[in-house]
Design an enzyme around this catalytic site. Structure first.
Site, PDB file in Angstrom:
ATOM      1  N   ASP A  43      -0.407   4.369   0.912  1.00  0.00           N
ATOM      2  CA  ASP A  43      -0.902   5.224   2.049  1.00  0.00           C
ATOM      3  C   ASP A  43      -0.239   5.019   3.334  1.00  0.00           C
ATOM      4  OD1 ASP A  43      -2.322   2.985   2.438  1.00  0.00           O
ATOM      5  OD2 ASP A  43      -3.505   3.851   3.605  1.00  0.00           O
ATOM      6  N   HIS A  54       0.883  -1.156  -0.062  1.00  0.00           N
ATOM      7  CA  HIS A  54       0.058  -0.171  -0.028  1.00  0.00           C
ATOM      8  C   HIS A  54       0.667   1.236  -0.157  1.00  0.00           C
ATOM      9  CE1 HIS A  54       0.480   0.884   4.460  1.00  0.00           C
ATOM     10  NE2 HIS A  54       0.547  -0.413   4.688  1.00  0.00           N
ATOM     11  N   ASP A  64       6.681   0.909   6.456  1.00  0.00           N
ATOM     12  CA  ASP A  64       5.355   0.850   6.328  1.00  0.00           C
ATOM     13  C   ASP A  64       4.700   1.722   5.318  1.00  0.00           C
ATOM     14  OD1 ASP A  64       2.744  -0.280   6.583  1.00  0.00           O
ATOM     15  OD2 ASP A  64       2.403   0.908   8.407  1.00  0.00           O
ATOM     16  N   GLU A 122      -5.280   1.283   2.953  1.00  0.00           N
ATOM     17  CA  GLU A 122      -4.870   0.387   3.890  1.00  0.00           C
ATOM     18  C   GLU A 122      -4.959   1.069   5.412  1.00  0.00           C
ATOM     19  OE1 GLU A 122      -3.237  -2.667   6.444  1.00  0.00           O
ATOM     20  OE2 GLU A 122      -2.393  -0.498   6.049  1.00  0.00           O
ATOM     21  N   GLU A 123      -4.335   2.046   5.759  1.00  0.00           N
ATOM     22  CA  GLU A 123      -4.229   2.580   7.144  1.00  0.00           C
ATOM     23  C   GLU A 123      -5.459   2.907   7.560  1.00  0.00           C
ATOM     24  OE1 GLU A 123      -1.719   1.823   8.484  1.00  0.00           O
ATOM     25  OE2 GLU A 123       0.043   2.030   7.398  1.00  0.00           O
ATOM     26  N   HIS A 156       4.877   3.012  12.825  1.00  0.00           N
ATOM     27  CA  HIS A 156       4.012   3.742  13.020  1.00  0.00           C
ATOM     28  C   HIS A 156       4.424   4.958  13.910  1.00  0.00           C
ATOM     29  CE1 HIS A 156      -0.014   1.889  11.500  1.00  0.00           C
ATOM     30  NE2 HIS A 156       1.075   1.645  10.604  1.00  0.00           N
ATOM     31  N   ASP A 164       0.753 -10.405   1.341  1.00  0.00           N
ATOM     32  CA  ASP A 164       0.661  -9.103   1.740  1.00  0.00           C
ATOM     33  C   ASP A 164       1.695  -8.795   2.910  1.00  0.00           C
ATOM     34  OD1 ASP A 164      -0.232  -6.581   1.834  1.00  0.00           O
ATOM     35  OD2 ASP A 164      -2.124  -7.010   2.691  1.00  0.00           O
TER      36      ASP A 164
END
Length: 510
Positions: free
Chosen positions: A136, A134, A173, A207-208, A479, A234
């Site tokens: 985003d 992803h 990420d 996705e987030e 994150h 994934d």
């Protein structure tokens, strides 16, 4: 009489020791040896620069507004077009709900060879593969922004000692996965590789924030087209270094299932509020707080069953004494191991459904007693539990009918457990062992949530793995502050995805 009893007891102890020793020695390594892969000819500096440029694009997704940061997502699309010309000249590209991208590389290598994502011709008998990543990223916490060593969207390339890192939000990420998949396909196209089964590449843009528009839209599209996948890969578990006690070698954990996801809503409502100068004996805030506290004091019980048991059985032969003894004899030492694992938040999460209180709302003014208080508890549901069983358990734990607990509309149940003996798992394992020599490969439970969950019913097997090296000091970067990835590791990621495609869809593929 006492002498006979002591002799019998000693005999039982010796017998138990013999059983433990035999069982421990019987647990031999489950790792398959593969020769290390030769280095891939690659302009590493150029690849790192392309990743750094991707990090500089602030593709922050928004759960409510699907058009938020539209300019950034379009800029990211342009960056992909400029960075990977062969991919865009050969693969079919479709946009799903504006910003999520679906690429199709059909069996036989030409865009006309696939209809509705199902290969025709040479690869017709083989179901397609779905690789996911992803674009985003999560937003930057304003409180911690000044704590970053380099600005979070600077995409800085900085050398520390002998290691060069790409710094910034998304470096780990999940833009490293996304860009390394694209780099791998670009290099395969340059080498003239032709896949023997169709490969889909799904690059999510939300996705987030639950993936409803991106992966959810793709799921609907594939379902309409009648597509079923050989396997889905994934993001997920990683290559741990120095994190798993008793194992010195790097451990590549391949997620074979993921927990479910749900945020339960709690509320306490009284008929009336009032003035704070004449407070009632109980307040909605107090009643709700007590209910939440009871839930926190009574967590869901841990259990070493299912996937954790598979993981420990695979890792046990790679451990030294006494860990090997304990892990090889969970029938006896299970409670001891479980108690030890429960001491850490990270390992405890592998063993039970977790509940985290994340939001609490009440009151509108300092001198007004509120008539309603609300809280949210985020739950990651262990396979074996369900959203319904968890809601009922929460009500029992709160132990107060005034605490209303409701099930939300957005619920993701735990996924099926994928096979560790199927050819796709073996292809992933082989690619890991070839690119990361000496790494131990083991199945694991992904305790977070990835978009792959949308395809649980459309795939024979779903796996969750990111070929990212993670040490004890790196876990807080996920994150968090100072997200980064080593360029050397990023090159390994490119080699991994290229080798996985060759192992899966090549002439010698499964």
């Amino acid at each position: 009489m006492l002498t006979k009893l002591l002799k019998a007891l000693a005999g039982l102890v010796l017998l138990l020791a013999a059983v433990l020793a035999i069982n421990t020695l019987h647990q031999t390594s489950r790792q398959t040896d593969y020769p290390a892969l030769a280095k891939l000819p690659l302009d590493e500096a150029a690849a790192a620069a392309r990743l750094a440029a991707a990090v500089r694009i602030p593709t922050v997704s928004d759960q409510i507004d699907g058009q938020a940061n539209a300019a950034a997502f379009r800029a990211f699309h342009r960056h992909l077009e400029m960075s990977f010309p062969r991919v865009h000249a050969t693969l079919k590209r479709e946009a799903i709900n504006d910003f999520t991208l679906l690429y199709t590389w059909p069996a036989g290598g030409t865009a006309g060879a696939a209809t509705g994502g199902v290969a025709t011709g040479n690869g017709a008998a083989r179901k397609p593969i779905l690789l996911m990543a992803h674009m985003d990223v999560v937003p930057i916490d304003a409180v911690t922004e000044k704590q970053w060593t380099h600005p979070p969207f600077a995409g800085a390339l900085v050398k520390e000692g002998d290691t060069t890192y790409v710094w910034g939000r998304g470096a780990w990420d999940n833009k490293s996965n996304l860009m390394s998949q694209m780099e791998a396909i670009e290099s395969l196209l340059a080498a003239g590789f032709v896949p023997r089964q169709t490969i889909h590449l799904l690059l999510g843009a939300d996705e987030e924030v639950n993936g409803v528009r991106g992966a959810g839209g793709a799921q609907k599209l594939f379902k309409e087209r009648g597509t079923r996948f050989d396997f889905v890969l994934d993001e997920g578990l990683v290559i741990t270094e120095g994190i798993i006690p008793g194992v010195e070698a790097p451990v590549a954990l391949i997620g074979i299932t993921q927990k479910g996801y749900m945020t339960a809503e709690l509320a306490v409502r009284f008929a009336r509020g009032g003035h704070s100068s004449m407070p009632p004996k109980e307040s909605v805030i107090g009643v709700l707080a007590e209910g939440v506290a009871r839930i926190e004091r009574n967590p869901f019980p841990p259990r070493i069953k299912g996937v954790p048991e598979q993981m420990f059985a695979t890792l046990a032969p790679e451990m030294g004494f006494p860990n090997r003894l304990f892990m090889s004899n969970l029938w006896l030492f299970g409670p001891l191991v479980q108690a030890k694992l429960a001491q850490s938040d990270a390992t405890r999460a592998q063993l039970h459904t977790t509940s985290g209180t994340t939001l609490f709302h009440a009151g509108i003014k300092e001198n007004i007693i509120p008539s309603e208080a609300r809280a949210s508890i985020n739950l990651r549901i262990l396979p074996g539990d369900t959203s319904d069983s968890v809601i009922e358990a929460l009500r029992a734990k709160a132990a107060d009918p005034r605490v209303e607990i409701s099930k939300p509309s957005f619920v993701v149940e735990p996924t099926r457990v994928s096979s560790t003996t199927a050819p796709p798992y073996r292809a992933i394992e082989k690619a890991v062992r070839e690119v990361f020599p000496g790494a131990i490969v083991a199945p694991g439970l992904f305790t977070a949530r990835a978009d792959a969950g949308y395809f649980d019913a459309l795939a024979d097997n779903v796996y969750l793995f990111s070929p990212v090296r993670v040490g004890p000091k790196d876990t807080s970067r996920f994150h968090g502050v100072d997200e980064r990835i080593a360029v050397g590791n990023y090159v390994e990621m490119i080699r991994f995805y290229r080798r996985l495609i060759e192992n899966s869809a090549g002439v010698a593929g499964h």
